[in-house]
Design an enzyme around this catalytic site. Structure first.
Site, PDB file in Angstrom:
ATOM      1  N   THR A   1       0.825  -1.209   0.000  1.00  0.00           N
ATOM      2  CA  THR A   1       0.000   0.000   0.000  1.00  0.00           C
ATOM      3  C   THR A   1       0.857   1.255   0.000  1.00  0.00           C
ATOM      4  O   THR A   1       2.007   1.233   0.470  1.00  0.00           O
ATOM      5  CB  THR A   1      -0.907   0.023   1.250  1.00  0.00           C
ATOM      6  OG1 THR A   1      -1.562   1.285   1.367  1.00  0.00           O
ATOM      7  CG2 THR A   1      -0.086  -0.203   2.520  1.00  0.00           C
ATOM      8  N   ASP A   2       0.296   2.356  -0.497  1.00  0.00           N
ATOM      9  CA  ASP A   2       1.023   3.627  -0.456  1.00  0.00           C
ATOM     10  C   ASP A   2       1.197   4.142   0.962  1.00  0.00           C
ATOM     11  O   ASP A   2       2.029   5.014   1.233  1.00  0.00           O
ATOM     12  CB  ASP A   2       0.327   4.685  -1.321  1.00  0.00           C
ATOM     13  CG  ASP A   2      -1.089   5.023  -0.856  1.00  0.00           C
ATOM     14  OD1 ASP A   2      -1.578   4.395   0.098  1.00  0.00           O
ATOM     15  OD2 ASP A   2      -1.714   5.922  -1.469  1.00  0.00           O
ATOM     16  N   GLU A   3       0.440   3.583   1.915  1.00  0.00           N
ATOM     17  CA  GLU A   3       0.532   4.057   3.297  1.00  0.00           C
ATOM     18  C   GLU A   3       1.868   3.732   3.952  1.00  0.00           C
ATOM     19  O   GLU A   3       2.205   4.304   4.989  1.00  0.00           O
ATOM     20  CB  GLU A   3      -0.621   3.496   4.128  1.00  0.00           C
ATOM     21  CG  GLU A   3      -1.977   4.003   3.665  1.00  0.00           C
ATOM     22  CD  GLU A   3      -3.072   3.750   4.672  1.00  0.00           C
ATOM     23  OE1 GLU A   3      -2.813   3.856   5.888  1.00  0.00           O
ATOM     24  OE2 GLU A   3      -4.202   3.460   4.244  1.00  0.00           O
TER      25      GLU A   3
ATOM     26  N   TYR B   1      -1.602  -0.522  10.839  1.00  0.00           N
ATOM     27  CA  TYR B   1      -1.831  -1.243   9.582  1.00  0.00           C
ATOM     28  C   TYR B   1      -0.651  -1.056   8.636  1.00  0.00           C
ATOM     29  O   TYR B   1      -0.075  -2.025   8.118  1.00  0.00           O
ATOM     30  CB  TYR B   1      -3.118  -0.764   8.912  1.00  0.00           C
ATOM     31  CG  TYR B   1      -3.158  -1.027   7.428  1.00  0.00           C
ATOM     32  CD1 TYR B   1      -3.151  -2.340   6.937  1.00  0.00           C
ATOM     33  CD2 TYR B   1      -3.193   0.019   6.510  1.00  0.00           C
ATOM     34  CE1 TYR B   1      -3.180  -2.586   5.564  1.00  0.00           C
ATOM     35  CE2 TYR B   1      -3.220  -0.221   5.155  1.00  0.00           C
ATOM     36  CZ  TYR B   1      -3.208  -1.525   4.684  1.00  0.00           C
ATOM     37  OH  TYR B   1      -3.218  -1.769   3.332  1.00  0.00           O
TER      38      TYR B   1
ATOM     39  N   LYS C   1       2.237  -3.725   6.965  1.00  0.00           N
ATOM     40  CA  LYS C   1       2.484  -3.879   5.520  1.00  0.00           C
ATOM     41  C   LYS C   1       3.946  -3.603   5.194  1.00  0.00           C
ATOM     42  O   LYS C   1       4.549  -4.283   4.345  1.00  0.00           O
ATOM     43  CB  LYS C   1       1.567  -2.950   4.720  1.00  0.00           C
ATOM     44  CG  LYS C   1       0.088  -3.282   4.828  1.00  0.00           C
ATOM     45  CD  LYS C   1      -0.223  -4.677   4.313  1.00  0.00           C
ATOM     46  CE  LYS C   1      -0.122  -4.787   2.804  1.00  0.00           C
ATOM     47  NZ  LYS C   1      -0.514  -6.124   2.314  1.00  0.00           N
TER      48      LYS C   1
END
Length: 368
Positions: free
Chosen positions: A146-148, A171, A175
């Site tokens: 994810t870009d997060e 979260y 990741k």
């Protein structure tokens, strides 16, 4: 040649690259994004066998796969990534040569309440899978991130694939941790790993705990959109069909050991998204504020993410669906979908704000 056959031929010609899979396992394939990936694979490439592996968690549904469930090149297997013996058995008996690993716990709000579950599923699950892939000799392993993992950015920063990972919520931390387990398998064991990092995705099949389907379902049910904080946090939104197409490109044309951002330039604040949805679903409303309420913010809420997808564009991919058209398709789907689409009720997902209290944390506090 019929128009449909010609279109399929053109798609294949565009995707011709250095890699051609035979037997693909998609983890989390009954979930949101991965179900669209499975559908595109099964329909566009009938010569590939596609095995969907999913434990059918609360946000997954076999109904997401209705349109391919009877296809001869599709197979569903229910299972948990933490079962190393089962993973080994599936890879061997199905002669899997390719893995698209999309299974994960993804809802940021939930990660603040029970981060241990995210570590178990996202980190340990990925470790079990990549180790099995190494032993089995998988020829392409695509790890969906994810870009997060980049963390929050300012107006003048656009993240590229080589940037340092700076996750700011539980979260995103899991990741990033999963990436740091999977990527060394490329360097240490020559496992052909590719990593993807994507923007916020929207469209049909998404469990209504995420902002767009949640707001749609609340508005359809006569409830207001419930916005964290003041609604100024912004996100880039990309339609799920474009994301699935990106995975088709990466699968066939991606380079081993590389990371690819999957993003777009469509950016809106949470408040702007709510206002657009109110206008679409309440056309006679003169003031969108009548259908918008503000609730407590997350424990920490990243201001924005902004990624560059130039590397993926060089492989020939670009998003095609406009936000307006994708939003209407999404609204139409949620307006007609049955309430029992998912195995469990969605009422709790529609609550204004999630319950962040963690049973695990409570238990630890009791012991202390």
């Amino acid at each position: 040649m019929s128009g449909v056959k010609k279109q399929k031929k053109e798609v294949k010609e565009v995707l011709v690259g250095s890699y051609t899979p035979k037997n693909i396992m998609v983890t989390g394939g009954a979930g949101f994004i991965a179900s669209h990936v499975v559908i595109q694979l099964v329909k566009q490439f009938p010569e590939y066998k596609v095995v969907c592996f999913d434990k059918l968690d609360y946000c997954s549904s076999l109904k997401n796969l209705n349109e391919v469930k009877d296809c001869p090149n599709f197979k569903f297997i229910k299972g948990n990534l933490l079962s190393a013996d089962l993973i080994k058995y599936v890879l061997e008996t199905e002669c899997i040569d390719t893995i698209i690993h999309a299974a994960a716990q993804t809802h940021v709000d939930n990660s603040f309440g029970n981060s241990f579950a995210f570590t178990e599923n996202n980190v340990m699950g990925s470790h079990v899978l990549v180790e099995a892939a190494k032993v089995h000799g998988i020829k392409r392993f695509i790890h969906v991130s994810t870009d997060e993992v980049y963390g929050t950015v300012g107006d003048d920063i656009r993240r590229v694939e080589t940037d340092v990972l700076e996750p700011t919520n539980p979260y995103a931390a899991t990741k990033a941790a999963a990436e740091n387990i999977v990527k060394p398998y490329y360097h240490s064991f020559k496992l052909p790993v590719i990593i993807t990092r994507g923007n916020n995705v929207f469209g049909p099949h998404q469990f209504p705990e995420k902002v767009i389907p949640k707001f749609v379902r609340r508005l359809l049910g006569g409830m207001p959109c419930c916005i964290h904080g003041d609604g100024s946090n912004s996100r880039h939104y990309i339609y799920v069909g474009d994301v699935a197409a990106a995975f088709m490109t990466i699968l066939h044309k991606g380079v081993d050991g590389e990371t690819y951002n999957i993003g777009c330039e469509t950016e809106f604040t949470n408040l702007e998204v709510a206002q657009r949805l109110v206008k679409a679903l309440k056309p006679d409303c003169s003031d969108p504020k009548e259908h918008i309420s503000f609730v407590g913010d997350r424990a920490f809420n990243d201001v924005r993410y902004y990624i560059s997808s130039d590397k993926l564009h060089q492989l020939g991919w670009a998003p095609k669906m406009s936000f307006e058209e994708g939003l209407q398709k999404t609204i139409d789907w949620y307006a007609k979908v049955s309430p029992d689409w998912w195995e469990i009720g969605t009422d709790s997902a529609l609550a204004p704000h999630p319950e962040l209290k963690s049973k695990v944390s409570d238990a630890l506090q009791t012991k202390l």
